[in-house]
Design a protein around this motif. Structure first.
Motif, mmCIF file in Angstrom:
data_model
loop_
_atom_site.group_PDB
_atom_site.id
_atom_site.type_symbol
_atom_site.label_atom_id
_atom_site.label_comp_id
_atom_site.label_asym_id
_atom_site.label_seq_id
_atom_site.Cartn_x
_atom_site.Cartn_y
_atom_site.Cartn_z
ATOM 1 N N VAL A 211 0.836 -1.197 0.000
ATOM 2 C CA VAL A 211 0.000 0.000 0.000
ATOM 3 C C VAL A 211 0.870 1.245 0.000
ATOM 4 O O VAL A 211 1.771 1.393 0.836
ATOM 5 N N GLN A 212 0.611 2.138 -0.940
ATOM 6 C CA GLN A 212 1.338 3.407 -1.029
ATOM 7 C C GLN A 212 0.869 4.331 0.097
ATOM 8 O O GLN A 212 -0.330 4.464 0.332
ATOM 9 N N ASP A 213 1.819 4.969 0.775
ATOM 10 C CA ASP A 213 1.452 5.753 1.960
ATOM 11 C C ASP A 213 0.847 7.121 1.627
ATOM 12 O O ASP A 213 0.277 7.773 2.508
ATOM 13 N N VAL A 232 -4.481 -1.174 7.385
ATOM 14 C CA VAL A 232 -4.011 -2.264 6.522
ATOM 15 C C VAL A 232 -2.800 -2.996 7.096
ATOM 16 O O VAL A 232 -2.399 -4.031 6.563
ATOM 17 N N THR A 233 -2.210 -2.460 8.169
ATOM 18 C CA THR A 233 -1.027 -3.107 8.753
ATOM 19 C C THR A 233 -1.294 -3.596 10.167
ATOM 20 O O THR A 233 -0.373 -3.747 10.956
ATOM 21 N N GLY A 237 -3.566 -9.393 11.803
ATOM 22 C CA GLY A 237 -3.871 -9.960 10.495
ATOM 23 C C GLY A 237 -3.793 -8.884 9.445
ATOM 24 O O GLY A 237 -4.820 -8.375 8.992
ATOM 25 N N PRO A 238 -2.582 -8.496 9.046
ATOM 26 C CA PRO A 238 -2.441 -7.364 8.126
ATOM 27 C C PRO A 238 -3.080 -7.634 6.768
ATOM 28 O O PRO A 238 -2.963 -8.724 6.216
ATOM 29 N N ALA A 239 -3.766 -6.606 6.252
ATOM 30 C CA ALA A 239 -4.350 -6.702 4.918
ATOM 31 C C ALA A 239 -3.312 -6.442 3.842
ATOM 32 O O ALA A 239 -3.485 -6.846 2.693
ATOM 33 N N ALA A 240 -2.247 -5.740 4.189
ATOM 34 C CA ALA A 240 -1.154 -5.455 3.256
ATOM 35 C C ALA A 240 0.128 -6.091 3.775
ATOM 36 O O ALA A 240 0.341 -6.171 4.987
#
Length: 298
Positions: A211-213, A232-233, A237-240
């Motif tokens: 994921v771009q910040d 997302v982090t 359970g990170p999504a990215a």
């Protein structure tokens, strides 16, 4: 002593710790062909000395660019030099400059478009394995980015999910290498919804999502961006699987993108960032790395 060894082995087996990379993107442009060949080993050595262990070549075909044999030979030379400098290689495949227009097509046409991209990427992967050898390649990067506008509704994601599934399957057949893709947010979905979408796409396909910040484009303020990156982090359970930290500062519109370097001190501070929970830390891009002023133009 045996217990300590077992504990260390257990830590290495954790996915985040075992796979995490400190990488930097290089986005090749045709104008780079005019850079003196003698400059490139120094460019990649500077990246390695800056602490990077991986180079992500964003694409090796962009529309018609880099399709001519002499252009492909130029890319091969650059990749070999990066590898000789001690950098692992994640090879970007094809990128369509009109992707964000074509992704608006009706479902029937979109399926055909995505299937064509997956086949093109598989052929490119075969080409790079022949050129570089499978041991020199650490992964594949899909050049089409996932946004938070087009895919907001669950029903619209089936074509996107099928593309990721097919791409992962075709590339996995070329060798057991991880496949990566990146995503960006602009406030079009709630952070939790965005994270849920990426989790669905990544877990369903096996593709690793970065994921771009958004710090360089600055579409959202720092607090707003933090909500998305945090969502997302999440360590449970990170999504990215990683964050792309933007080293540039955007100065133009999206349709006419221009950007500038940060000051060396600003860039050095940004380079200290690391993704949470052992995720990949990826920086964009080589053009904005301190020490390369005058060698690699923006």
């Amino acid at each position: 002593m045996r217990l300590i060894k077992l504990l260390l082995l257990g830590l290495l087996c954790l996915p985040g710790l075992a796979q995490a990379m400190n990488a930097i993107f290089y986005q090749p442009q045709l104008r780079d062909l005019s850079i003196a060949a003698a400059s490139w080993p120094r460019i990649f050595a500077t990246a390695r000395q800056s602490g990077f262990d991986t180079l992500v070549m964003q694409w090796t075909r962009q529309g018609d660019a880099f399709t001519a044999p002499e252009q492909q030979a130029w890319l091969t030379a650059r990749l070999n030099e990066a590898h000789a400098a001690g950098l692992k290689l994640v090879i970007g495949l094809s990128s369509d400059p009109d992707f964000f227009i074509k992704q608006q097509q009706p479902a029937r046409l979109l399926d055909s478009y995505f299937n064509g991209m997956a086949r093109t990427d598989a052929k490119l992967a075969q080409y790079w394995i022949k050129q570089l050898g499978t041991d020199a390649i650490s992964g594949w990067y899909l050049g089409s980015e996932i946004d938070d506008m087009r895919w907001r509704e669950p029903d619209s994601r089936s074509q996107l999910q099928n593309w990721l599934n097919r791409s992962q399957k075709l590339l996995h057949a070329q060798g057991d290498k991880p496949v990566y893709v990146s995503s960006f947010f602009a406030g079009n979905m709630a952070p939790t919804q965005y994270a849920a979408m990426l989790e669905q796409l990544g877990h369903g396909s096996g593709v690793h999502i970065w994921v771009q910040d958004g710090a360089g484009t600055a579409k959202l303020n720092e607090a707003e961006r933090g909500l998305y990156v945090g969502a997302v982090t999440h360590c449970d359970g990170p999504a990215a699987q990683g964050i792309v930290f933007e080293l540039f500062r955007q100065t133009g519109t999206d349709d006419n993108f221009t950007a500038e370097r940060r000051t060396p001190e600003e860039a050095r501070q940004l380079l200290k960032q690391r993704a949470a929970c052992g995720g990949d830390s990826v920086f964009f891009s080589l053009r904005y790395l301190p020490g390369l002023e005058g060698l690699l133009p923006i």
